[in-house]
Design a protein around this motif. Structure first.
Motif, PDB file in Angstrom:
ATOM      1  N   ARG A 164       0.802  -1.234   0.000  1.00 34.90           N
ATOM      2  CA  ARG A 164       0.000   0.000   0.000  1.00 34.90           C
ATOM      3  C   ARG A 164       0.833   1.281   0.000  1.00 34.90           C
ATOM      4  O   ARG A 164       0.522   2.199  -0.761  1.00 34.90           O
ATOM      5  N   PRO A 165       1.909   1.409   0.801  1.00 31.71           N
ATOM      6  CA  PRO A 165       2.677   2.658   0.754  1.00 31.71           C
ATOM      7  C   PRO A 165       3.266   2.949  -0.633  1.00 31.71           C
ATOM      8  O   PRO A 165       3.287   4.091  -1.085  1.00 31.71           O
ATOM      9  N   ILE A 166       3.724   1.899  -1.319  1.00 28.03           N
ATOM     10  CA  ILE A 166       4.262   2.081  -2.670  1.00 28.03           C
ATOM     11  C   ILE A 166       3.152   2.481  -3.627  1.00 28.03           C
ATOM     12  O   ILE A 166       3.332   3.342  -4.485  1.00 28.03           O
ATOM     13  N   VAL A 167       1.987   1.862  -3.478  1.00 25.48           N
ATOM     14  CA  VAL A 167       0.836   2.197  -4.323  1.00 25.48           C
ATOM     15  C   VAL A 167       0.474   3.670  -4.156  1.00 25.48           C
ATOM     16  O   VAL A 167       0.286   4.399  -5.138  1.00 25.48           O
ATOM     17  N   LEU A 168       0.380   4.133  -2.912  1.00 27.61           N
ATOM     18  CA  LEU A 168       0.029   5.536  -2.662  1.00 27.61           C
ATOM     19  C   LEU A 168       1.069   6.473  -3.264  1.00 27.61           C
ATOM     20  O   LEU A 168       0.733   7.508  -3.849  1.00 27.61           O
ATOM     21  N   PHE A 169       2.346   6.114  -3.146  1.00 31.23           N
ATOM     22  CA  PHE A 169       3.415   6.927  -3.729  1.00 31.23           C
ATOM     23  C   PHE A 169       3.273   6.978  -5.246  1.00 31.23           C
ATOM     24  O   PHE A 169       3.364   8.047  -5.854  1.00 31.23           O
ATOM     25  N   LYS A 170       3.028   5.816  -5.888  1.00 27.64           N
ATOM     26  CA  LYS A 170       2.907   5.777  -7.348  1.00 27.64           C
ATOM     27  C   LYS A 170       1.688   6.556  -7.834  1.00 27.64           C
ATOM     28  O   LYS A 170       1.723   7.182  -8.890  1.00 27.64           O
ATOM     29  N   ILE A 171       0.591   6.520  -7.075  1.00 30.12           N
ATOM     30  CA  ILE A 171      -0.598   7.287  -7.449  1.00 30.12           C
ATOM     31  C   ILE A 171      -0.294   8.783  -7.366  1.00 30.12           C
ATOM     32  O   ILE A 171      -0.631   9.552  -8.267  1.00 30.12           O
ATOM     33  N   ALA A 172       0.371   9.203  -6.284  1.00 30.66           N
ATOM     34  CA  ALA A 172       0.734  10.619  -6.140  1.00 30.66           C
ATOM     35  C   ALA A 172       1.687  11.045  -7.248  1.00 30.66           C
ATOM     36  O   ALA A 172       1.532  12.123  -7.846  1.00 30.66           O
ATOM     37  N   LEU A 173       2.681  10.215  -7.557  1.00 35.74           N
ATOM     38  CA  LEU A 173       3.626  10.513  -8.621  1.00 35.74           C
ATOM     39  C   LEU A 173       2.923  10.620  -9.974  1.00 35.74           C
ATOM     40  O   LEU A 173       3.209  11.514 -10.769  1.00 35.74           O
ATOM     41  N   ALA A 174       1.976   9.722 -10.222  1.00 32.41           N
ATOM     42  CA  ALA A 174       1.233   9.731 -11.482  1.00 32.41           C
ATOM     43  C   ALA A 174       0.417  11.007 -11.634  1.00 32.41           C
ATOM     44  O   ALA A 174       0.254  11.527 -12.744  1.00 32.41           O
ATOM     45  N   ALA A 175      -0.093  11.538 -10.525  1.00 32.01           N
ATOM     46  CA  ALA A 175      -0.870  12.783 -10.587  1.00 32.01           C
ATOM     47  C   ALA A 175      -0.022  13.930 -11.105  1.00 32.01           C
ATOM     48  O   ALA A 175      -0.512  14.792 -11.843  1.00 32.01           O
ATOM     49  N   PHE A 176       1.259  13.947 -10.744  1.00 28.73           N
ATOM     50  CA  PHE A 176       2.158  15.014 -11.208  1.00 28.73           C
ATOM     51  C   PHE A 176       2.681  14.761 -12.608  1.00 28.73           C
ATOM     52  O   PHE A 176       2.891  15.685 -13.375  1.00 28.73           O
ATOM     53  N   SER A 177       2.872  13.506 -12.971  1.00 28.94           N
ATOM     54  CA  SER A 177       3.462  13.181 -14.272  1.00 28.94           C
ATOM     55  C   SER A 177       2.413  12.980 -15.363  1.00 28.94           C
ATOM     56  O   SER A 177       2.758  12.802 -16.517  1.00 28.94           O
ATOM     57  N   ARG A 178       1.147  12.974 -14.978  1.00 25.54           N
ATOM     58  CA  ARG A 178       0.033  12.769 -15.913  1.00 25.54           C
ATOM     59  C   ARG A 178       0.049  11.392 -16.561  1.00 25.54           C
ATOM     60  O   ARG A 178      -0.485  11.190 -17.643  1.00 25.54           O
ATOM     61  N   ASN A 179       0.681  10.440 -15.906  1.00 26.72           N
ATOM     62  CA  ASN A 179       0.670   9.047 -16.357  1.00 26.72           C
ATOM     63  C   ASN A 179      -0.289   8.256 -15.484  1.00 26.72           C
ATOM     64  O   ASN A 179      -0.611   8.658 -14.375  1.00 26.72           O
ATOM     65  N   THR A 180      -0.699   7.099 -15.969  1.00 27.63           N
ATOM     66  CA  THR A 180      -1.529   6.202 -15.178  1.00 27.63           C
ATOM     67  C   THR A 180      -0.619   5.355 -14.300  1.00 27.63           C
ATOM     68  O   THR A 180       0.371   4.817 -14.801  1.00 27.63           O
ATOM     69  N   PRO A 181      -0.925   5.219 -13.004  1.00 25.46           N
ATOM     70  CA  PRO A 181      -0.042   4.431 -12.139  1.00 25.46           C
ATOM     71  C   PRO A 181      -0.083   2.946 -12.486  1.00 25.46           C
ATOM     72  O   PRO A 181      -1.144   2.388 -12.736  1.00 25.46           O
ATOM     73  N   ASP A 182       1.082   2.327 -12.521  1.00 23.15           N
ATOM     74  CA  ASP A 182       1.186   0.892 -12.781  1.00 23.15           C
ATOM     75  C   ASP A 182       1.285   0.179 -11.440  1.00 23.15           C
ATOM     76  O   ASP A 182       2.364   0.019 -10.878  1.00 23.15           O
ATOM     77  N   ILE A 183       0.125  -0.233 -10.899  1.00 27.57           N
ATOM     78  CA  ILE A 183       0.106  -0.811  -9.552  1.00 27.57           C
ATOM     79  C   ILE A 183      -0.552  -2.190  -9.489  1.00 27.57           C
ATOM     80  O   ILE A 183      -0.655  -2.775  -8.429  1.00 27.57           O
ATOM     81  N   GLY A 184      -1.004  -2.706 -10.620  1.00 28.19           N
ATOM     82  CA  GLY A 184      -1.629  -4.023 -10.637  1.00 28.19           C
ATOM     83  C   GLY A 184      -2.253  -4.293 -11.986  1.00 28.19           C
ATOM     84  O   GLY A 184      -2.269  -3.434 -12.859  1.00 28.19           O
ATOM     85  N   ASP A 185      -2.785  -5.490 -12.150  1.00 26.85           N
ATOM     86  CA  ASP A 185      -3.432  -5.902 -13.397  1.00 26.85           C
ATOM     87  C   ASP A 185      -4.853  -6.352 -13.137  1.00 26.85           C
ATOM     88  O   ASP A 185      -5.146  -6.940 -12.099  1.00 26.85           O
ATOM     89  N   VAL A 186      -5.713  -6.110 -14.101  1.00 31.77           N
ATOM     90  CA  VAL A 186      -7.053  -6.675 -14.065  1.00 31.77           C
ATOM     91  C   VAL A 186      -6.934  -8.125 -14.506  1.00 31.77           C
ATOM     92  O   VAL A 186      -6.302  -8.424 -15.525  1.00 31.77           O
ATOM     93  N   GLN A 187      -7.506  -9.037 -13.733  1.00 35.66           N
ATOM     94  CA  GLN A 187      -7.465 -10.460 -14.045  1.00 35.66           C
ATOM     95  C   GLN A 187      -8.878 -10.936 -14.373  1.00 35.66           C
ATOM     96  O   GLN A 187      -9.861 -10.352 -13.911  1.00 35.66           O
ATOM     97  N   HIS A 188      -8.966 -12.006 -15.139  1.00 34.92           N
ATOM     98  CA  HIS A 188     -10.263 -12.558 -15.507  1.00 34.92           C
ATOM     99  C   HIS A 188     -10.243 -14.061 -15.250  1.00 34.92           C
ATOM    100  O   HIS A 188      -9.275 -14.741 -15.583  1.00 34.92           O
TER     101      HIS A 188
END
Length: 187
Positions: free
Chosen positions: A155-179
């Protein structure tokens, strides 16, 4: 993969079992699903339902009142969708399944919880919200297939990547959708 836009893949049975384990671990943790049914006119309705039990066979059980609209919806259209979402972690599960109404008194007594009582108007025994109340029924949703999003990082890494993505305008890479496809659920 990216948040909410991952990729699904075909897999062997051991991967399939792991995916089902992931699905059930998430539904166990989230516990309340939005169950979507279709009424006789074809309109969709979603309502919150608390998961009461689940089985390794791919069945998820809910308590319901036989005198609600969802019962008539399910007689016409037994196909349902269960949507689980954890707002804290942003993990989710979407399950397509087939619902069956059960009045099995033994199964009702086995799953009965005193917390069910307030959902029933107290009219005196046996219509008292207890385990023998004739209005109590169970919905057995047999899972046909599922999609889910599970974080693959702490979770701490996820929160960091989400915050970083907000500044870089990229989508955070934090997991995959599985089926989990229909053939993977019931082998």
């Amino acid at each position: 993969g990216r948040l909410g836009a991952g990729r699904g893949t075909r897999c062997d049975m051991s991967e399939s079992t792991n995916k089902l384990d992931d699905v059930f671990a998430l539904t166990d943790k989230i516990e309340v699903a939005m169950m979507t049914t279709r009424n006789a006119e074809g309109n969709l309705t979603a309502r919150p339902m608390m998961t009461q039990d689940r089985q390794l066979s791919g069945d998820i059980w809910f308590m319901t009142n036989l005198e609600t609209h969802k019962i008539s919806d399910l007689k016409e259209h037994p196909e349902v969708n269960l949507a689980y979402f954890d707002s804290g972690s942003k993990q989710w599960v979407s399950i397509s399944g087939h619902a069956t109404v059960s009045r099995d008194p033994q199964r009702i007594r086995e799953l009965y919880k005193p917390s069910w009582k307030p959902w029933f108007t107290q009219e005196g025994a046996p219509r008292d919200g207890g385990p023998d109340d004739p209005r109590i029924a169970l919905l057995d949703v047999r899972v046909n297939e599922a999609s889910y999003y599970k974080l693959d990082q702490p979770r701490p890494i996820v929160l960091f990547k989400i915050a970083l993505a907000a500044f870089s305008r990229n989508t955070p890479d934090i997991g995959d959708v599985q089926h989990v496809a229909a053939g993977e659920v019931h082998g």
